[in-house]
Design an enzyme around this catalytic site. Structure first.
Site, PDB file in Angstrom:
ATOM      1  N   LYS A 130      34.272  28.567  42.687  1.00 15.19           N
ATOM      2  CA  LYS A 130      33.815  29.934  42.923  1.00 15.19           C
ATOM      3  C   LYS A 130      33.934  30.273  44.401  1.00 15.19           C
ATOM      4  O   LYS A 130      33.539  29.500  45.266  1.00 15.19           O
ATOM      5  CB  LYS A 130      32.359  30.067  42.478  1.00 15.19           C
ATOM      6  N   SER A 139      47.136  41.488  39.103  1.00 12.24           N
ATOM      7  CA  SER A 139      46.648  40.259  39.720  1.00 12.24           C
ATOM      8  C   SER A 139      45.665  40.506  40.858  1.00 12.24           C
ATOM      9  O   SER A 139      45.282  41.633  41.134  1.00 12.24           O
ATOM     10  CB  SER A 139      47.803  39.410  40.258  1.00 12.24           C
ATOM     11  N   TYR A 181      44.972  37.118  37.226  1.00 10.37           N
ATOM     12  CA  TYR A 181      45.530  35.875  37.745  1.00 10.37           C
ATOM     13  C   TYR A 181      45.754  35.996  39.244  1.00 10.37           C
ATOM     14  O   TYR A 181      45.777  37.094  39.789  1.00 10.37           O
ATOM     15  CB  TYR A 181      46.831  35.510  37.022  1.00 10.37           C
TER      16      TYR A 181
END
Length: 117
Positions: free
Chosen positions: A9, A25, A58
């Site tokens: 994270k 993305s 992504y």
């Protein structure tokens, strides 16, 4: 049995760009990717602290040391420059390994997105 766990994270980074005219993305500074163990093209969840939006997209590698956090394409509609987001990756691991799993949490400087020393 397998279980989904947090792999890593980036906590409280600031959106520096939002580029609607891109395929999709999120672009992330390569330094941040490296320290948070995030791979290019890896699926991530982006949680916007300012408006509550949660999206999946992504990763594209951004210029090292730039501090860039740029939502691209449709994701650019979910945040504006200056919003603070959390970027989360997940892994699927065997249940017995999950008990000892330790995710990587990175807390960069929220104003600059630079790694704290």
């Amino acid at each position: 049995m397998n279980i989904h766990v947090v792999k890593s994270k980036l906590h409280n980074v600031t959106v520096t760009e939002a580029n609607l005219s891109y395929v999709g993305s999120i672009t992330i500074d390569e330094d941040l990717m490296e320290v948070a163990d995030i791979f290019e093209h890896e699926k991530v969840q982006v949680v916007n602290n300012n408006n509550g939006e949660r999206i999946e997209t992504y990763v594209i590698k951004g210029k090292r040391g730039s501090g860039i956090i740029c939502l691209n394409g449709a994701a650019a509609r979910k945040a504006v420059v200056g919003d603070v987001v959390i970027i989360i990756t997940y892994a699927i691991i065997p249940y017995n390994e999950a008990k000892n799993h330790k995710p990587t949490f990175v807390f960069p400087d929220t104003l600059t997105n630079k790694l704290l020393k």
